[in-house]
Design a protein around this motif. Structure first.
Motif, PDB file in Angstrom:
ATOM      1  N   ILE A 101      18.687  13.669 -60.598  1.00  0.00           N
ATOM      2  CA  ILE A 101      17.529  12.945 -61.133  1.00  0.00           C
ATOM      3  C   ILE A 101      17.975  11.700 -61.886  1.00  0.00           C
ATOM      4  CG2 ILE A 101      15.607  13.114 -62.762  1.00  0.00           C
ATOM      5  CD1 ILE A 101      15.545  16.133 -62.021  1.00  0.00           C
ATOM      6  N   LEU A 102      19.050  11.826 -62.671  1.00  0.00           N
ATOM      7  CA  LEU A 102      19.511  10.676 -63.436  1.00  0.00           C
ATOM      8  C   LEU A 102      20.019   9.560 -62.544  1.00  0.00           C
ATOM      9  CD1 LEU A 102      21.277  12.348 -66.482  1.00  0.00           C
ATOM     10  CD2 LEU A 102      19.086  11.183 -66.412  1.00  0.00           C
ATOM     11  N   ALA A 103      20.508   9.911 -61.369  1.00  0.00           N
ATOM     12  CA  ALA A 103      20.941   8.880 -60.430  1.00  0.00           C
ATOM     13  C   ALA A 103      19.767   7.998 -60.034  1.00  0.00           C
ATOM     14  CB  ALA A 103      21.572   9.524 -59.197  1.00  0.00           C
ATOM     15  N   ARG A 104      18.544   8.564 -60.053  1.00  0.00           N
ATOM     16  CA  ARG A 104      17.357   7.782 -59.720  1.00  0.00           C
ATOM     17  C   ARG A 104      16.783   7.049 -60.934  1.00  0.00           C
ATOM     18  NH1 ARG A 104      15.923  12.579 -57.010  1.00  0.00           N
ATOM     19  NH2 ARG A 104      14.265  13.019 -58.521  1.00  0.00           N
ATOM     20  N   LEU A 105      16.905   7.659 -62.099  1.00  0.00           N
ATOM     21  CA  LEU A 105      16.262   7.102 -63.291  1.00  0.00           C
ATOM     22  C   LEU A 105      17.161   6.179 -64.113  1.00  0.00           C
ATOM     23  CD1 LEU A 105      14.241  10.169 -64.657  1.00  0.00           C
ATOM     24  CD2 LEU A 105      13.522   8.393 -63.055  1.00  0.00           C
ATOM     25  N   GLY A 106      18.454   6.275 -63.920  1.00  0.00           N
ATOM     26  CA  GLY A 106      19.319   5.456 -64.773  1.00  0.00           C
ATOM     27  C   GLY A 106      20.772   5.597 -64.413  1.00  0.00           C
ATOM     28  N   ASP A 107      21.621   5.513 -65.406  1.00  0.00           N
ATOM     29  CA  ASP A 107      23.063   5.640 -65.193  1.00  0.00           C
ATOM     30  C   ASP A 107      23.648   6.524 -66.277  1.00  0.00           C
ATOM     31  OD1 ASP A 107      24.382   3.786 -67.450  1.00  0.00           O
ATOM     32  OD2 ASP A 107      22.579   2.801 -66.690  1.00  0.00           O
ATOM     33  N   VAL A 108      24.756   7.161 -65.956  1.00  0.00           N
ATOM     34  CA  VAL A 108      25.422   8.088 -66.871  1.00  0.00           C
ATOM     35  C   VAL A 108      26.862   7.634 -67.061  1.00  0.00           C
ATOM     36  CG1 VAL A 108      26.113  10.474 -67.274  1.00  0.00           C
ATOM     37  CG2 VAL A 108      23.935   9.989 -66.157  1.00  0.00           C
ATOM     38  N   SER A 109      27.295   7.519 -68.307  1.00  0.00           N
ATOM     39  CA  SER A 109      28.662   7.071 -68.597  1.00  0.00           C
ATOM     40  C   SER A 109      29.675   8.188 -68.430  1.00  0.00           C
ATOM     41  CB  SER A 109      28.738   6.514 -70.026  1.00  0.00           C
ATOM     42  OG  SER A 109      27.959   5.350 -70.149  1.00  0.00           O
ATOM     43  N   PHE A 110      29.314   9.404 -68.827  1.00  0.00           N
ATOM     44  CA  PHE A 110      30.245  10.525 -68.642  1.00  0.00           C
ATOM     45  C   PHE A 110      29.471  11.834 -68.557  1.00  0.00           C
ATOM     46  CE2 PHE A 110      30.389   9.601 -73.297  1.00  0.00           C
ATOM     47  CZ  PHE A 110      29.867  10.781 -73.787  1.00  0.00           C
ATOM     48  N   TRP A 111      30.139  12.849 -67.985  1.00  0.00           N
ATOM     49  CA  TRP A 111      29.531  14.164 -67.786  1.00  0.00           C
ATOM     50  C   TRP A 111      30.313  15.268 -68.477  1.00  0.00           C
ATOM     51  CZ3 TRP A 111      24.844  15.080 -65.856  1.00  0.00           C
ATOM     52  CH2 TRP A 111      24.255  14.122 -65.041  1.00  0.00           C
ATOM     53  N   GLN A 112      31.591  15.081 -68.669  1.00  0.00           N
ATOM     54  CA  GLN A 112      32.426  16.136 -69.229  1.00  0.00           C
ATOM     55  C   GLN A 112      33.310  15.569 -70.328  1.00  0.00           C
ATOM     56  OE1 GLN A 112      34.609  17.859 -65.929  1.00  0.00           O
ATOM     57  NE2 GLN A 112      33.093  19.464 -65.665  1.00  0.00           N
ATOM     58  N   ILE A 113      33.527  16.398 -71.353  1.00  0.00           N
ATOM     59  CA  ILE A 113      34.409  16.035 -72.459  1.00  0.00           C
ATOM     60  C   ILE A 113      35.445  17.133 -72.610  1.00  0.00           C
ATOM     61  CG2 ILE A 113      34.545  15.503 -74.918  1.00  0.00           C
ATOM     62  CD1 ILE A 113      31.687  14.564 -74.786  1.00  0.00           C
ATOM     63  N   ASN A 114      36.675  16.733 -72.847  1.00  0.00           N
ATOM     64  CA  ASN A 114      37.762  17.703 -72.930  1.00  0.00           C
ATOM     65  C   ASN A 114      37.776  18.357 -74.313  1.00  0.00           C
ATOM     66  OD1 ASN A 114      39.907  19.157 -71.952  1.00  0.00           O
ATOM     67  ND2 ASN A 114      41.412  17.525 -72.228  1.00  0.00           N
ATOM     68  N   MET A 115      36.757  19.203 -74.540  1.00  0.00           N
ATOM     69  CA  MET A 115      36.616  19.864 -75.830  1.00  0.00           C
ATOM     70  C   MET A 115      36.113  21.284 -75.621  1.00  0.00           C
ATOM     71  SD  MET A 115      33.135  18.019 -77.253  1.00  0.00           S
ATOM     72  CE  MET A 115      32.607  19.249 -78.452  1.00  0.00           C
ATOM     73  N   ARG A 116      36.297  22.091 -76.630  1.00  0.00           N
ATOM     74  CA  ARG A 116      35.802  23.457 -76.614  1.00  0.00           C
ATOM     75  C   ARG A 116      35.306  23.835 -78.005  1.00  0.00           C
ATOM     76  NH1 ARG A 116      39.333  29.036 -75.948  1.00  0.00           N
ATOM     77  NH2 ARG A 116      37.549  30.431 -75.801  1.00  0.00           N
ATOM     78  N   PRO A 117      34.055  24.343 -78.095  1.00  0.00           N
ATOM     79  CA  PRO A 117      33.050  24.434 -77.038  1.00  0.00           C
ATOM     80  C   PRO A 117      32.375  23.087 -76.828  1.00  0.00           C
ATOM     81  CG  PRO A 117      32.148  25.259 -79.080  1.00  0.00           C
ATOM     82  CD  PRO A 117      33.583  24.903 -79.379  1.00  0.00           C
ATOM     83  N   GLY A 118      31.699  22.952 -75.695  1.00  0.00           N
ATOM     84  CA  GLY A 118      30.924  21.738 -75.464  1.00  0.00           C
ATOM     85  C   GLY A 118      31.411  20.864 -74.343  1.00  0.00           C
ATOM     86  N   ARG A 119      32.196  21.400 -73.409  1.00  0.00           N
ATOM     87  CA  ARG A 119      32.766  20.561 -72.345  1.00  0.00           C
ATOM     88  C   ARG A 119      31.708  19.829 -71.525  1.00  0.00           C
ATOM     89  NH1 ARG A 119      37.375  19.638 -69.467  1.00  0.00           N
ATOM     90  NH2 ARG A 119      37.180  19.363 -67.215  1.00  0.00           N
TER      91      ARG A 119
END
Length: 615
Positions: free
Chosen positions: A466-484
């Protein structure tokens, strides 16, 4: 010892990157940012100044806002040309060079190379790692001469080497003293040479510091202002500097109840008798001129009489009659117990700077200046919802396999405490049409959209599509725990735009991602200064060993308490699963274990963030 401000950090850029199919490797995107941006983010805390060595793409690198030094010598000399240019331009005694395509460079690179240079009385220090020789089965050292800390005074040796037609980075130093510093993490010195290398880095997830830097660079404060009466301005963000209209205090005044006198009258060895010629109360300036050999009884805060520069506390005097006192010559020093005009704040000076969050002390300061209204940023409008077919709202019966939605109430509390105007949009099912409608509706009403769940790689997570249609995303994953799994981007719909922060679904991961990533982003949008937006780290000794995987940032719930030795210690709450929300109610801090850290031994110092005022 070499101080940070003595080092210029130089990123060697401008490589052709022919195997990558691009003109400059340093500008290749990784998690939505150029590779060189990742390198600069790691290098910046280690040095006093930053610069970039580039030629053909100098204009692209100039957008980073740093000096770009072109090669001085003609011809394709590779990294030696960049080293030469850096040594000529740097104004510091040391230069640290790193390549633009090594985004995992060690956070202690400068410190360890500096220590090696000093310990070995060397002119330059380079990083080396150990690798297994498949033929012999032995560990062999591999030098990385581009990761080099060098005295800029070594420039004549480099120029002589180049003038002789030599071009090898490994041997340019000739007779200069070289220190080789061993690093155990060989991956930190890897280069991005192929699309496969770049894809592997992308799969590792974004580092927490880099994610924080991207978020900080991507937002600007809301423009709209409000003028509020002082009682309504508590916890709001100041939108303009406040210049003091008066001096505080407005006059020299007494710091205590006592007697105002001339300090020169206390000289000598014997007690001094002074005539009391006036009584001065707070708010009622004196009317009598106090001469040498005289004094005035004065109350705390009362205006000092002209010529008097000292106050002796009333408990240190003896009454020598109805209108005189006796004072010991050494009872005070001249100038004691006198507060000067403007000692707190002088008229015309900034009292508070824009970006300051107005707490009780700030309200009191403004009131002391007679300021009745203040300009503040309008409240940030934040829409939030949870996603998932398994979620139920409180009050609904639980079907098999379902759970109550806790994240919305956690987010409601955190956003309300932050001072946002909140819009609770409830639960959105795992349905593409429902999710798109929710995002469009939130976009029309809010500055920021926060979702929980729906950003991992599960089969029912439609957010990416859906976001590909509505906008742009800078990142999807972060190298952290918890919360990747966490998404950050922008969406637009029917003329409206909003920032998107897609948080994980697990309850503890939601709180960790909010505090360390979403919270500072929201505060910057609210106009807060850097000090307000950041979370202060304190260091406390670990009460017991803590297991930690090196290479990622971990946030473990902790309890700080005073031990039998009288010192503060921290221990983990127990199991650290990202779904154990009860552990957050037991904890009073978060233990911050940085990516470069491994297992923690009992007694080691660790960073913590106290929950007081947060949760």
């Amino acid at each position: 010892m070499i101080n940070t401000h003595d080092i210029t950090g130089l990123v060697l850029a401008g490589g052709l990157g022919t195997r990558m199919g691009h003109g400059d490797k340093g500008m290749l995107p990784l998690h939505g940012q150029p590779l060189a941006r990742h390198v600069l983010q790691r290098l910046a805390p280690q040095v006093g100044q930053l610069a970039i060595s580039a030629n053909a793409h100098a204009d692209d690198y100039a957008r980073f806002g740093l000096p770009v030094w072109r090669d001085v010598l003609p011809g394709q000399l590779g990294p030696l040309a960049g080293l030469h240019s850096g040594m000529r331009h740097a104004t510091t005694p040391y230069l640290l060079t790193v390549p633009c395509d090594s985004p995992l460079l060690p956070p202690d690179l400068a410190a360890r190379l500096a220590a090696g240079l000093i310990d070995n009385d060397a002119d330059l220090a380079i990083a080396v790692t150990e690798e297994l020789d498949e033929a012999t089965g032995q560990l062999v050292r591999r030098p990385h001469p581009v990761f080099c800390l060098v005295k800029t005074s070594a420039l004549p040796q480099l120029e002589a080497y180049l003038a002789a037609g030599e071009r090898r980075m490994r041997t340019w130093h000739g007779p200069l003293a070289l220190a080789e510093v061993l690093f155990h993490d060989g991956s930190a010195f890897g280069n991005v040479n192929t699309p496969e290398d770049l894809a592997a880095l992308q799969a590792q997830g974004l580092s927490v510091p880099m994610a924080q830097a991207i978020l900080a660079d991507s937002v600007a404060p809301v423009a709209e202002l409000e003028h509020l009466a002082l009682p309504q301005a508590l916890e709001r963000i100041l939108a303009a500097d406040i210049i003091s209209p008066i001096s505080v205090p407005a006059h020299d005044n007494s710091a205590m109840d006592g007697y105002a006198l001339h300090g020169e009258d206390l000289g000598g060895d014997a007690a001094v008798t002074l005539a009391v010629v006036d009584t001065i109360l707070a708010g009622r300036p004196g009317s009598v001129s106090v001469q040498r050999g005289q004094c005035a009884r004065i109350m705390t805060g009362a205006v000092m009489p002209a010529g008097c520069d000292s106050v002796v506390p009333q408990e240190l005097v003896r009454h020598a009659g109805d209108s005189s006192i006796s004072v010991a010559p050494d009872c005070i020093r001249p100038g004691d117990n006198r507060r000067f005009k403007g000692e707190d704040l002088m008229q015309g000076q900034p009292a508070l700077l824009q970006g300051k969050r107005l707490g009780p002390a700030e309200l009191g300061l403004l009131a002391s200046l007679g300021i009745a209204t203040v300009p503040v940023r309008r409240r940030l409008r934040v829409a939030f919802f949870s996603t998932g077919d398994e979620l139920r709202s409180i009050g609904e019966p639980l079907a098999p396999g379902c759970i109550y939605d806790s994240n919305r109430y956690t987010l409601l509390g955190m956003l309300t405490r932050l001072g946002c105007e909140v819009l609770d949009m409830g639960i959105v099912k795992d349905n593409p049409q429902a999710l798109e409608a929710a995002l469009r509706g939130a976009c029309a009403q809010a500055d920021v959209i926060i979702t929980s769940g729906g950003v991992s790689s599960g089969a029912a997570d439609f957010t990416r599509e859906i976001l590909a249609r509505l906008g742009d995303v800078s990142f999807w994953q972060i190298n952290m725990r918890p919360g990747r799994p966490m998404a950050f981007g922008n969406i637009s719909s029917e003329g409206h735009a909003a920032l998107l922060l897609g948080l994980p679904g697990n309850p503890v991961a939601v709180m960790a991602a909010f505090y360390f990533l979403a919270r500072p982003t929201l505060l910057r949008l609210m106009g807060a200064d850097a000090d307000t937006a950041s979370l202060p780290l304190l260091q406390v000794a670990a009460q017991a060993p803590i297991r930690k995987k090196r290479g990622r940032t971990e946030y473990q719930r902790g309890i700080v308490e005073r031990g039998a030795d009288g010192r503060q210690h921290v221990r983990v709450t127990g199991a650290q699963g990202s779904g154990i929300l009860r552990s957050m109610t037991q904890a009073n801090c978060m233990i911050v274990l940085h990516a470069q850290q491994g297992h923690v031994a009992a007694g080691d110092l660790v960073d913590i963030v106290l929950f007081h005022g947060l949760t």
